[in-house]
Design a protein around this motif. Sequence first.
Motif, PDB file in Angstrom:
ATOM      1  N   ILE A 198       0.845  -1.204   0.000  1.00  0.00           N
ATOM      2  CA  ILE A 198       0.000   0.000   0.000  1.00  0.00           C
ATOM      3  C   ILE A 198       0.879   1.253   0.000  1.00  0.00           C
ATOM      4  CG2 ILE A 198      -1.624   1.343   1.425  1.00  0.00           C
ATOM      5  CD1 ILE A 198      -2.900  -1.356   2.237  1.00  0.00           C
ATOM      6  N   ALA A 199       1.914   1.246   0.834  1.00  0.00           N
ATOM      7  CA  ALA A 199       2.798   2.414   0.924  1.00  0.00           C
ATOM      8  C   ALA A 199       3.547   2.640  -0.387  1.00  0.00           C
ATOM      9  CB  ALA A 199       3.774   2.236   2.078  1.00  0.00           C
ATOM     10  N   GLU A 200       3.869   1.554  -1.091  1.00  0.00           N
ATOM     11  CA  GLU A 200       4.564   1.687  -2.372  1.00  0.00           C
ATOM     12  C   GLU A 200       3.667   2.287  -3.439  1.00  0.00           C
ATOM     13  OE1 GLU A 200       6.337  -2.038  -3.906  1.00  0.00           O
ATOM     14  OE2 GLU A 200       7.566  -1.901  -2.084  1.00  0.00           O
ATOM     15  N   ARG A 201       2.397   1.872  -3.430  1.00  0.00           N
ATOM     16  CA  ARG A 201       1.494   2.268  -4.514  1.00  0.00           C
ATOM     17  C   ARG A 201       0.928   3.670  -4.347  1.00  0.00           C
ATOM     18  NH1 ARG A 201      -0.796  -2.646  -3.625  1.00  0.00           N
ATOM     19  NH2 ARG A 201      -2.788  -1.801  -2.974  1.00  0.00           N
ATOM     20  N   LEU A 202       0.806   4.149  -3.110  1.00  0.00           N
ATOM     21  CA  LEU A 202       0.066   5.396  -2.897  1.00  0.00           C
ATOM     22  C   LEU A 202       0.968   6.515  -2.377  1.00  0.00           C
ATOM     23  CD1 LEU A 202      -3.082   3.766  -1.320  1.00  0.00           C
ATOM     24  CD2 LEU A 202      -2.950   4.826  -3.570  1.00  0.00           C
ATOM     25  N   ALA A 203       0.705   7.723  -2.869  1.00  0.00           N
ATOM     26  CA  ALA A 203       1.525   8.876  -2.490  1.00  0.00           C
ATOM     27  C   ALA A 203       1.272   9.270  -1.033  1.00  0.00           C
ATOM     28  CB  ALA A 203       1.192  10.051  -3.401  1.00  0.00           C
ATOM     29  N   ASP A 204       2.289   9.812  -0.390  1.00  0.00           N
ATOM     30  CA  ASP A 204       2.217  10.362   0.966  1.00  0.00           C
ATOM     31  C   ASP A 204       1.952   9.306   2.042  1.00  0.00           C
ATOM     32  OD1 ASP A 204       2.596  12.920  -0.114  1.00  0.00           O
ATOM     33  OD2 ASP A 204       0.439  13.209  -0.391  1.00  0.00           O
ATOM     34  N   VAL A 205       2.200   8.026   1.702  1.00  0.00           N
ATOM     35  CA  VAL A 205       2.006   6.964   2.696  1.00  0.00           C
ATOM     36  C   VAL A 205       3.362   6.343   3.019  1.00  0.00           C
ATOM     37  CG1 VAL A 205       0.890   4.764   3.223  1.00  0.00           C
ATOM     38  CG2 VAL A 205      -0.307   6.451   1.819  1.00  0.00           C
ATOM     39  N   SER A 206       3.695   6.274   4.311  1.00  0.00           N
ATOM     40  CA  SER A 206       4.917   5.589   4.719  1.00  0.00           C
ATOM     41  C   SER A 206       4.552   4.398   5.599  1.00  0.00           C
ATOM     42  CB  SER A 206       5.840   6.554   5.463  1.00  0.00           C
ATOM     43  OG  SER A 206       5.177   7.047   6.601  1.00  0.00           O
ATOM     44  N   VAL A 207       5.482   3.458   5.695  1.00  0.00           N
ATOM     45  CA  VAL A 207       5.202   2.239   6.455  1.00  0.00           C
ATOM     46  C   VAL A 207       6.354   1.953   7.405  1.00  0.00           C
ATOM     47  CG1 VAL A 207       6.195   0.748   4.654  1.00  0.00           C
ATOM     48  CG2 VAL A 207       4.520  -0.213   6.223  1.00  0.00           C
ATOM     49  N   ALA A 208       6.025   1.397   8.568  1.00  0.00           N
ATOM     50  CA  ALA A 208       7.057   0.959   9.511  1.00  0.00           C
ATOM     51  C   ALA A 208       6.599  -0.365  10.112  1.00  0.00           C
ATOM     52  CB  ALA A 208       7.251   2.003  10.610  1.00  0.00           C
ATOM     53  N   VAL A 209       7.550  -1.298  10.235  1.00  0.00           N
ATOM     54  CA  VAL A 209       7.207  -2.620  10.769  1.00  0.00           C
ATOM     55  C   VAL A 209       8.163  -2.961  11.904  1.00  0.00           C
ATOM     56  CG1 VAL A 209       7.020  -5.082  10.242  1.00  0.00           C
ATOM     57  CG2 VAL A 209       6.365  -3.388   8.512  1.00  0.00           C
ATOM     58  N   THR A 238       2.687  -0.171  11.019  1.00  0.00           N
ATOM     59  CA  THR A 238       2.167   1.195  11.042  1.00  0.00           C
ATOM     60  C   THR A 238       2.180   1.784   9.637  1.00  0.00           C
ATOM     61  OG1 THR A 238       3.088   1.492  13.254  1.00  0.00           O
ATOM     62  CG2 THR A 238       2.427   3.487  12.079  1.00  0.00           C
ATOM     63  N   LEU A 239       1.051   2.294   9.208  1.00  0.00           N
ATOM     64  CA  LEU A 239       0.950   3.044   7.958  1.00  0.00           C
ATOM     65  C   LEU A 239       0.608   4.476   8.313  1.00  0.00           C
ATOM     66  CD1 LEU A 239      -1.097   0.663   5.626  1.00  0.00           C
ATOM     67  CD2 LEU A 239       1.190   1.544   5.162  1.00  0.00           C
ATOM     68  N   HIS A 240       1.335   5.411   7.703  1.00  0.00           N
ATOM     69  CA  HIS A 240       1.118   6.822   8.046  1.00  0.00           C
ATOM     70  C   HIS A 240       0.835   7.587   6.764  1.00  0.00           C
ATOM     71  CE1 HIS A 240       2.464  10.177  11.030  1.00  0.00           C
ATOM     72  NE2 HIS A 240       1.466  10.577  10.279  1.00  0.00           N
ATOM     73  N   TYR A 241      -0.353   8.151   6.689  1.00  0.00           N
ATOM     74  CA  TYR A 241      -0.734   8.963   5.519  1.00  0.00           C
ATOM     75  C   TYR A 241      -0.673  10.423   5.925  1.00  0.00           C
ATOM     76  CZ  TYR A 241      -3.888  11.265   2.172  1.00  0.00           C
ATOM     77  OH  TYR A 241      -4.453  12.122   1.256  1.00  0.00           O
ATOM     78  N   ARG A 242       0.251  11.158   5.280  1.00  0.00           N
ATOM     79  CA  ARG A 242       0.488  12.545   5.664  1.00  0.00           C
ATOM     80  C   ARG A 242       0.445  13.433   4.410  1.00  0.00           C
ATOM     81  NH1 ARG A 242       5.410  12.978   9.784  1.00  0.00           N
ATOM     82  NH2 ARG A 242       5.445  10.871   8.954  1.00  0.00           N
ATOM     83  N   PRO A 243      -0.762  13.864   4.011  1.00  0.00           N
ATOM     84  CA  PRO A 243      -0.861  14.678   2.800  1.00  0.00           C
ATOM     85  C   PRO A 243      -0.415  16.112   3.073  1.00  0.00           C
ATOM     86  CG  PRO A 243      -3.028  14.451   3.783  1.00  0.00           C
ATOM     87  CD  PRO A 243      -2.086  13.654   4.640  1.00  0.00           C
ATOM     88  N   ARG A 298      -7.240  10.822  -1.609  1.00  0.00           N
ATOM     89  CA  ARG A 298      -6.465  12.024  -1.291  1.00  0.00           C
ATOM     90  C   ARG A 298      -7.205  12.939  -0.318  1.00  0.00           C
ATOM     91  NH1 ARG A 298      -2.273  11.600  -2.230  1.00  0.00           N
ATOM     92  NH2 ARG A 298      -1.688  13.723  -1.751  1.00  0.00           N
ATOM     93  N   LEU A 299      -7.814  12.363   0.697  1.00  0.00           N
ATOM     94  CA  LEU A 299      -8.514  13.169   1.702  1.00  0.00           C
ATOM     95  C   LEU A 299      -7.500  14.043   2.430  1.00  0.00           C
ATOM     96  CD1 LEU A 299     -11.088  10.696   3.315  1.00  0.00           C
ATOM     97  CD2 LEU A 299     -11.436  12.353   1.469  1.00  0.00           C
ATOM     98  N   PRO A 300      -7.843  15.318   2.674  1.00  0.00           N
ATOM     99  CA  PRO A 300      -6.899  16.212   3.352  1.00  0.00           C
ATOM    100  C   PRO A 300      -6.923  16.019   4.871  1.00  0.00           C
ATOM    101  CG  PRO A 300      -8.855  17.433   2.670  1.00  0.00           C
ATOM    102  CD  PRO A 300      -9.056  16.013   2.225  1.00  0.00           C
ATOM    103  N   LEU A 301      -6.454  14.872   5.315  1.00  0.00           N
ATOM    104  CA  LEU A 301      -6.467  14.535   6.741  1.00  0.00           C
ATOM    105  C   LEU A 301      -5.299  13.600   7.029  1.00  0.00           C
ATOM    106  CD1 LEU A 301      -8.351  14.666   9.386  1.00  0.00           C
ATOM    107  CD2 LEU A 301      -9.081  12.379   8.694  1.00  0.00           C
ATOM    108  N   GLU A 302      -4.576  13.874   8.097  1.00  0.00           N
ATOM    109  CA  GLU A 302      -3.495  12.969   8.478  1.00  0.00           C
ATOM    110  C   GLU A 302      -4.082  11.762   9.196  1.00  0.00           C
ATOM    111  OE1 GLU A 302      -0.247  14.956  10.461  1.00  0.00           O
ATOM    112  OE2 GLU A 302       0.702  13.050  10.982  1.00  0.00           O
ATOM    113  N   VAL A 303      -3.677  10.574   8.771  1.00  0.00           N
ATOM    114  CA  VAL A 303      -4.231   9.348   9.360  1.00  0.00           C
ATOM    115  C   VAL A 303      -3.089   8.375   9.655  1.00  0.00           C
ATOM    116  CG1 VAL A 303      -5.870   7.446   9.097  1.00  0.00           C
ATOM    117  CG2 VAL A 303      -6.333   9.631   7.967  1.00  0.00           C
ATOM    118  N   ILE A 304      -3.102   7.816  10.867  1.00  0.00           N
ATOM    119  CA  ILE A 304      -2.113   6.800  11.242  1.00  0.00           C
ATOM    120  C   ILE A 304      -2.871   5.498  11.494  1.00  0.00           C
ATOM    121  CG2 ILE A 304      -0.280   6.166  12.849  1.00  0.00           C
ATOM    122  CD1 ILE A 304      -0.213   9.164  13.689  1.00  0.00           C
TER     123      ILE A 304
END
Length: 492
Positions: A198-209, A238-243, A298-304
């Motif tokens: 998911i983190a690879e395919r989508l912009a502004d998403v990072s992953v930590a394991v 953890t997936l972090h979406y930070r637009p 691309r919702l304008p909201l930070e989501v973890i």
Amino acid sequence: MEILQSAVLPAQVDADLLVLLAAGPTPVLELDSALGGRLGRLIGSEELKTDRGQSLLLHLAGEITAPRLIVVGIGAGVDVDAEALRTAGAEAARAGAGVGGTIAFALDPSLPLGLADQAAALAEGIVLATFDSARWKSRKQESRPFTRLLLLGGNDAAVAAAGRSTTIAGWVNTARLLVAAPPNEFTPAAVADEARGIAERLADVSVAVLEPDELAAQGFGGIAAVGGAAANGPRLVTLHYRPQAAKTGIRLGLVGKAVTFDSGGYFLKPSASIGVEKADMAGGAAVLAALGAIAELRLPLEVIAVIPAAENALGAGAYRPGDILTMASGRTVEISNPDAEGRLLLADALTHVQRLGATHLVDVATLTGAVIQALGDYYAGVFANDDSWRDAIIAAGETSGDRAWPLPLDPRYRSMVESQLADLRNSPAGSTRAVLLYSAYFIREFAGDGPWAHIDIAGMRLLTEARGYYRPGPTGYGVRLLVELATRLSGA
Ligand code: BES
Ligand code: MN
Ligand code: ZN
């Protein structure tokens, strides 16, 4: 699926399949003169019913431009709601399975739903109906999905709404496939791989394991204990979406229980019920897929999104009844029941998501058999430490179709979670009273002081019988609710 709109009349549409919605017998008759009164006669003979979910497919010989017509019942009057149209979309897609090409729906301005809501619900139904869990069969059936959805009498808003719901429903199907996946394949490591994808395919998403040794070293005592016996070791994902354009002052924290197989540990589950425990990761799947949908929209909201993943196995490393664990928050828990493992995962994950700065928390988990006794497979149960946050969850559920019902979190139950030896006990000693509430009380101790809600989806994760747009099997419950919640919070 490409989505288009047109003002052309239904009788003149260029499509492989035309769908008419029938709310009672009257509107159908508008097209009937072109068909020589056939629809009226079919209704008269009751071969064509207009109850919700009923449908009839007709092949035509040039009376109208479309070669096929499906009339789908949606009930009548006040019963016509988004659920009726989701069901109609699914019914039409199923009745027309194998046709492929363009499916055209005649939107109906006389219905109690706006055109955009109609379009969204129909598109959602179509996509949900295409869910296919035959992935593990060696011989595949050929399918010809519709490539184009044409909204007759629609507008730009209807096209946009249908596009949004198509995206969301696609992610619901992703979650359903993960729930269907066998536990030898969908292990905690595979949960992490899914998140990396998911983190690879989508912009502004990072992953930590976090790997098993890191979990133990960093004090995640709950996750390490639950996953301790399995050859497939635990992970904290953890997936972090930070637009760029995120709304300020709010960070949504989602936590999903992912027990890839719940044996019950030393309190081994009976053979009659252990087989479906591969679905004990449904909350984690919903949270993964919801984050994917939120990022794709691309919702304008930070989501973890935090997914604690473990296999609750029985073996030499299994945690024991009587063990006392030190959790990530530093609090200690006496294990009275190793089958009450989900709350231990949630506790550590809630500590983690707060450390990452989440301000508003929701956890989603297949936590108790008791919620199935209470609410069956019609509603998930919702607990919250904040009334308006709980109302926001219920409202997002109602709009999205993932319904949820409030359950009490009253301070008078607090004494249930106390242990004589440790800070807390993970299951009620001896008593079978209020076990459903107990779980929420336990989790609350790790949720901090900000708004937090717990959604128990044990009853919703699978359906045993077909209903509306669902067939028996995984529902993907939670994805639509969380995306709707995030949409509202983002103000988009
Ligand atoms: N995963 C189960 C809950 C569950 C049961 C989900 C049936 C779906 C179907 C959970 O880990 C569990 O075992 N819960 C126990 C809690 C009890 C030990 C306090 C339960 O509900 O029996
Ligand atoms: Mn269990
Ligand atoms: Zn479980």
